[in-house]
Scaffold this motif. Sequence first.
Motif, PDB file in Angstrom:
ATOM      1  N   THR A 157       0.854  -1.183   0.000  1.00  0.00           N
ATOM      2  CA  THR A 157       0.000   0.000   0.000  1.00  0.00           C
ATOM      3  C   THR A 157       0.894   1.239   0.000  1.00  0.00           C
ATOM      4  O   THR A 157       2.103   1.156   0.272  1.00  0.00           O
ATOM      5  N   GLU A 158       0.319   2.396  -0.311  1.00  0.00           N
ATOM      6  CA  GLU A 158       1.105   3.629  -0.309  1.00  0.00           C
ATOM      7  C   GLU A 158       1.706   3.888   1.068  1.00  0.00           C
ATOM      8  O   GLU A 158       2.840   4.339   1.190  1.00  0.00           O
ATOM      9  N   ARG A 159       0.935   3.587   2.114  1.00  0.00           N
ATOM     10  CA  ARG A 159       1.416   3.822   3.467  1.00  0.00           C
ATOM     11  C   ARG A 159       2.553   2.881   3.822  1.00  0.00           C
ATOM     12  O   ARG A 159       3.545   3.286   4.451  1.00  0.00           O
ATOM     13  N   GLN A 160       2.429   1.600   3.416  1.00  0.00           N
ATOM     14  CA  GLN A 160       3.491   0.639   3.704  1.00  0.00           C
ATOM     15  C   GLN A 160       4.784   1.025   2.995  1.00  0.00           C
ATOM     16  O   GLN A 160       5.869   0.933   3.572  1.00  0.00           O
ATOM     17  N   GLU A 162       5.651   4.061   2.131  1.00  0.00           N
ATOM     18  CA  GLU A 162       6.162   5.257   2.809  1.00  0.00           C
ATOM     19  C   GLU A 162       6.902   4.876   4.081  1.00  0.00           C
ATOM     20  O   GLU A 162       7.987   5.400   4.360  1.00  0.00           O
ATOM     21  N   VAL A 163       6.337   3.956   4.864  1.00  0.00           N
ATOM     22  CA  VAL A 163       6.970   3.525   6.111  1.00  0.00           C
ATOM     23  C   VAL A 163       8.330   2.895   5.824  1.00  0.00           C
ATOM     24  O   VAL A 163       9.327   3.203   6.487  1.00  0.00           O
ATOM     25  N   LEU A 188       7.126   9.938  11.009  1.00  0.00           N
ATOM     26  CA  LEU A 188       5.950   9.636  10.202  1.00  0.00           C
ATOM     27  C   LEU A 188       4.666  10.199  10.805  1.00  0.00           C
ATOM     28  O   LEU A 188       3.619  10.207  10.154  1.00  0.00           O
ATOM     29  N   THR A 194       1.799   1.416  15.429  1.00  0.00           N
ATOM     30  CA  THR A 194       1.315   1.511  14.055  1.00  0.00           C
ATOM     31  C   THR A 194       2.466   1.365  13.069  1.00  0.00           C
ATOM     32  O   THR A 194       2.342   0.690  12.034  1.00  0.00           O
ATOM     33  N   HIS A 198       2.740  -1.609  10.180  1.00  0.00           N
ATOM     34  CA  HIS A 198       2.956  -1.364   8.743  1.00  0.00           C
ATOM     35  C   HIS A 198       4.255  -2.028   8.274  1.00  0.00           C
ATOM     36  O   HIS A 198       4.303  -2.607   7.179  1.00  0.00           O
TER      37      HIS A 198
END
Length: 212
Positions: A157-160, A162-163, A188, A194, A198
């Motif tokens: 995902t975009e969030r994963q 980014e992390v 972040l 969280t 991720h």
Amino acid sequence: MSDGIRATVSFTAPGECPIATASHTADGRIEQVSTSTSPSESEHSVTEFIADGDIEETDRIEPVFSYGDRSVFRAHHHPPVNCPCETLGEHGCPIHRYSAEDGQLTLVFHAPDFETLQSIMDRFRERYPPVDVQRLLQPPLEGSPEERVFVNRGKLTERQLEVLTVAYEMGYFKRPKGANATEVADALGIAQSTFTEHLVAAQRKLLVDILE
């Protein structure tokens, strides 16, 4: 001369691909396929393949000869372009190997460079979604063929993503660490729990490609 890129791509909805269509009625997977250049607007080409059992004859597929339970069939390609094999012909890219079973088509092909590969993949996604990129290889590569794997970060995902990116840039994966989990989570703007959630999810997805 560029070494080029070898790509393995799978389609669950490969348009009107005659080989994929034939695989619906074949007894087992169709793998022994002789490749040919797919047609341009003014050319006609054929592809021959071996299959077990009877395959329904159509205006694009005809039997050539049989021996025992196996038969050689010929698939005709003609404009307009309506299958992935013919899309590769538009770009002048040779097909290394075909495989088809129950209507699903897998192609192994060579592209001369990443720009051409990107153009092909854009056309694939436009015409035959969904498209599953299973492997990309660009020689020279180290290790055995089994060790040369393509890691599909599109699974993230975009969030994963980014992390992972922030953690990497801050040195979280270095030894000694450039930043700990709390520091990366603060950067972040998320809780440490969280961040860990991720990170573990992203690593699990990527490890499937590496270790499968």
